[in-house]
Design a protein around this motif. Structure first.
Motif, PDB file in Angstrom:
ATOM      1  N   SER A  70       0.867  -1.178   0.000  1.00  0.00           N
ATOM      2  CA  SER A  70       0.000   0.000   0.000  1.00  0.00           C
ATOM      3  C   SER A  70       0.905   1.229   0.000  1.00  0.00           C
ATOM      4  O   SER A  70       2.060   1.162   0.423  1.00  0.00           O
ATOM      5  CB  SER A  70      -0.931  -0.002   1.207  1.00  0.00           C
ATOM      6  OG  SER A  70      -0.191  -0.078   2.393  1.00  0.00           O
ATOM      7  N   GLU A 118      -2.628  11.123  -2.573  1.00  0.00           N
ATOM      8  CA  GLU A 118      -3.039   9.871  -3.205  1.00  0.00           C
ATOM      9  C   GLU A 118      -2.815   8.722  -2.236  1.00  0.00           C
ATOM     10  O   GLU A 118      -1.819   8.675  -1.527  1.00  0.00           O
ATOM     11  CB  GLU A 118      -2.195   9.683  -4.468  1.00  0.00           C
ATOM     12  CG  GLU A 118      -2.567   8.573  -5.358  1.00  0.00           C
ATOM     13  CD  GLU A 118      -1.763   8.606  -6.660  1.00  0.00           C
ATOM     14  OE1 GLU A 118      -2.118   7.867  -7.570  1.00  0.00           O
ATOM     15  OE2 GLU A 118      -0.768   9.362  -6.752  1.00  0.00           O
ATOM     16  N   GLY A 173      -3.300   4.296  -2.218  1.00  0.00           N
ATOM     17  CA  GLY A 173      -3.666   3.176  -3.068  1.00  0.00           C
ATOM     18  C   GLY A 173      -2.957   1.895  -2.701  1.00  0.00           C
ATOM     19  O   GLY A 173      -2.294   1.788  -1.661  1.00  0.00           O
ATOM     20  N   LEU A 202      -3.595   0.804  -8.172  1.00  0.00           N
ATOM     21  CA  LEU A 202      -4.852   1.545  -8.224  1.00  0.00           C
ATOM     22  C   LEU A 202      -4.880   2.479  -7.032  1.00  0.00           C
ATOM     23  O   LEU A 202      -4.437   2.101  -5.938  1.00  0.00           O
ATOM     24  CB  LEU A 202      -6.049   0.602  -8.184  1.00  0.00           C
ATOM     25  CG  LEU A 202      -6.249  -0.270  -9.414  1.00  0.00           C
ATOM     26  CD1 LEU A 202      -7.347  -1.287  -9.161  1.00  0.00           C
ATOM     27  CD2 LEU A 202      -6.574   0.584 -10.619  1.00  0.00           C
ATOM     28  N   SER A 203      -5.428   3.690  -7.213  1.00  0.00           N
ATOM     29  CA  SER A 203      -5.405   4.649  -6.114  1.00  0.00           C
ATOM     30  C   SER A 203      -6.589   5.597  -6.169  1.00  0.00           C
ATOM     31  O   SER A 203      -7.215   5.787  -7.202  1.00  0.00           O
ATOM     32  CB  SER A 203      -4.102   5.449  -6.138  1.00  0.00           C
ATOM     33  OG  SER A 203      -3.998   6.158  -7.345  1.00  0.00           O
ATOM     34  N   ALA A 204      -6.875   6.200  -5.023  1.00  0.00           N
ATOM     35  CA  ALA A 204      -7.846   7.284  -4.905  1.00  0.00           C
ATOM     36  C   ALA A 204      -7.066   8.590  -4.813  1.00  0.00           C
ATOM     37  O   ALA A 204      -6.017   8.655  -4.167  1.00  0.00           O
ATOM     38  CB  ALA A 204      -8.708   7.093  -3.669  1.00  0.00           C
ATOM     39  N   VAL A 205      -7.590   9.640  -5.452  1.00  0.00           N
ATOM     40  CA  VAL A 205      -6.863  10.899  -5.585  1.00  0.00           C
ATOM     41  C   VAL A 205      -7.756  12.060  -5.144  1.00  0.00           C
ATOM     42  O   VAL A 205      -8.924  12.120  -5.522  1.00  0.00           O
ATOM     43  CB  VAL A 205      -6.441  11.107  -7.056  1.00  0.00           C
ATOM     44  CG1 VAL A 205      -5.747  12.436  -7.242  1.00  0.00           C
ATOM     45  CG2 VAL A 205      -5.566   9.979  -7.539  1.00  0.00           C
ATOM     46  N   VAL A 206      -7.209  12.963  -4.345  1.00  0.00           N
ATOM     47  CA  VAL A 206      -7.867  14.232  -4.023  1.00  0.00           C
ATOM     48  C   VAL A 206      -6.817  15.334  -4.119  1.00  0.00           C
ATOM     49  O   VAL A 206      -5.635  15.087  -3.899  1.00  0.00           O
ATOM     50  CB  VAL A 206      -8.524  14.249  -2.619  1.00  0.00           C
ATOM     51  CG1 VAL A 206      -9.643  13.247  -2.530  1.00  0.00           C
ATOM     52  CG2 VAL A 206      -7.504  14.006  -1.537  1.00  0.00           C
ATOM     53  N   TYR A 260     -10.905  15.516  -7.572  1.00  0.00           N
ATOM     54  CA  TYR A 260     -10.906  14.175  -6.996  1.00  0.00           C
ATOM     55  C   TYR A 260     -10.959  13.174  -8.131  1.00  0.00           C
ATOM     56  O   TYR A 260     -11.311  13.517  -9.263  1.00  0.00           O
ATOM     57  CB  TYR A 260     -12.084  13.988  -6.048  1.00  0.00           C
ATOM     58  CG  TYR A 260     -13.425  14.239  -6.703  1.00  0.00           C
ATOM     59  CD1 TYR A 260     -14.127  13.201  -7.289  1.00  0.00           C
ATOM     60  CD2 TYR A 260     -13.959  15.525  -6.763  1.00  0.00           C
ATOM     61  CE1 TYR A 260     -15.340  13.438  -7.914  1.00  0.00           C
ATOM     62  CE2 TYR A 260     -15.167  15.771  -7.377  1.00  0.00           C
ATOM     63  CZ  TYR A 260     -15.862  14.716  -7.947  1.00  0.00           C
ATOM     64  OH  TYR A 260     -17.050  14.944  -8.569  1.00  0.00           O
ATOM     65  N   GLY A 261     -10.608  11.938  -7.847  1.00  0.00           N
ATOM     66  CA  GLY A 261     -10.656  10.946  -8.905  1.00  0.00           C
ATOM     67  C   GLY A 261      -9.940   9.664  -8.532  1.00  0.00           C
ATOM     68  O   GLY A 261      -9.852   9.288  -7.366  1.00  0.00           O
ATOM     69  N   ALA A 262      -9.402   9.008  -9.556  1.00  0.00           N
ATOM     70  CA  ALA A 262      -8.728   7.725  -9.395  1.00  0.00           C
ATOM     71  C   ALA A 262      -7.469   7.720 -10.245  1.00  0.00           C
ATOM     72  O   ALA A 262      -7.331   8.505 -11.185  1.00  0.00           O
ATOM     73  CB  ALA A 262      -9.652   6.594  -9.815  1.00  0.00           C
ATOM     74  N   LYS A 280      -4.099   9.629 -14.311  1.00  0.00           N
ATOM     75  CA  LYS A 280      -5.091   9.996 -13.303  1.00  0.00           C
ATOM     76  C   LYS A 280      -6.341  10.459 -14.023  1.00  0.00           C
ATOM     77  O   LYS A 280      -6.266  11.164 -15.022  1.00  0.00           O
ATOM     78  CB  LYS A 280      -4.572  11.120 -12.415  1.00  0.00           C
ATOM     79  CG  LYS A 280      -3.461  10.707 -11.503  1.00  0.00           C
ATOM     80  CD  LYS A 280      -3.063  11.881 -10.635  1.00  0.00           C
ATOM     81  CE  LYS A 280      -1.992  11.508  -9.660  1.00  0.00           C
ATOM     82  NZ  LYS A 280      -0.787  10.982 -10.241  1.00  0.00           N
TER      83      LYS A 280
END
Length: 186
Positions: free
Chosen positions: A62, A88, A90, A109-113, A139-141, A164
């Protein structure tokens, strides 16, 4: 005296057959990456990031990272700066590795703000033109394909391609990039 020589030869042979411990569960590492954004032909578009990784064994880990992206859009004779600050989190999955774990191919794979700042928050340009795009929280992935090359048990070289998908932005939905990094296992 012969015993001493036998001990030295034995330790030498033992050291040749020992292997370092890599990819141990809960092992932490610090990573620094830099590269170019591939969304247009402007070579001034770049990024730099730093990350903390925590291995979970078998090449999976992670990660938590902070990234700064610098882009520019040309308008007449000036370049309009666009700065994006991203956090980020992920998980990276090991897809392929050699037997000794010297070279690994991982997919993340990750989450992004983050926050996107256009022209340092100023709406008007030098000639009185108004920028219609606004500074926003985004925000996004994200997804990343990396090749991890172990130089030693502690130092890893990381060439990678990533993209992204950022929503709530006035720019392109996808931001592809290519970069190179170094990771130091603690």
């Amino acid at each position: 005296m012969k015993r001493l020589h036998l001990y030295i030869i034995g330790l030498f042979l033992l050291s040749l057959t020992m292997k370092g411990q890599r990819l141990i569960a809960k092992q932490k590492a610090v990573e620094i990456n830099a590269g170019l954004l591939l969304n247009n032909s402007n070579n001034k578009n770049c990024f730099i990031s730093t990350a903390l990784t925590i291995h979970s064994g078998k090449g999976n880990y992670s990660f938590f990272s902070l990234e700064y992206m610098r882009e520019s859009e040309n308008y007449k004779t000036v370049a309009i700066p666009i700065d994006t600050y991203i956090a980020e989190a992920g998980y990276s999955f090991n897809l392929l590795a050699d037997r000794k774990k010297n070279i690994l191919i991982n997919f993340s794979l990750s989450a992004v703000v983050g926050y996107e700042n256009i022209n340092k928050g100023e709406q008007f340009l030098f000639d009185g033109a108004m920028i219609l795009s606004e500074c926003n929280f985004v925000y996004g992935a994200g997804g990343k394909l990396s090749v991890e090359v172990y130089i030693s048990d502690r130092i890893v070289l990381l060439p990678h391609f990533k993209t992204k998908a950022l929503w709530n932005t006035s720019r392109n939905l996808f931001t592809p990039s290519a970069g190179f990094g170094i990771r130091i296992n603690l």
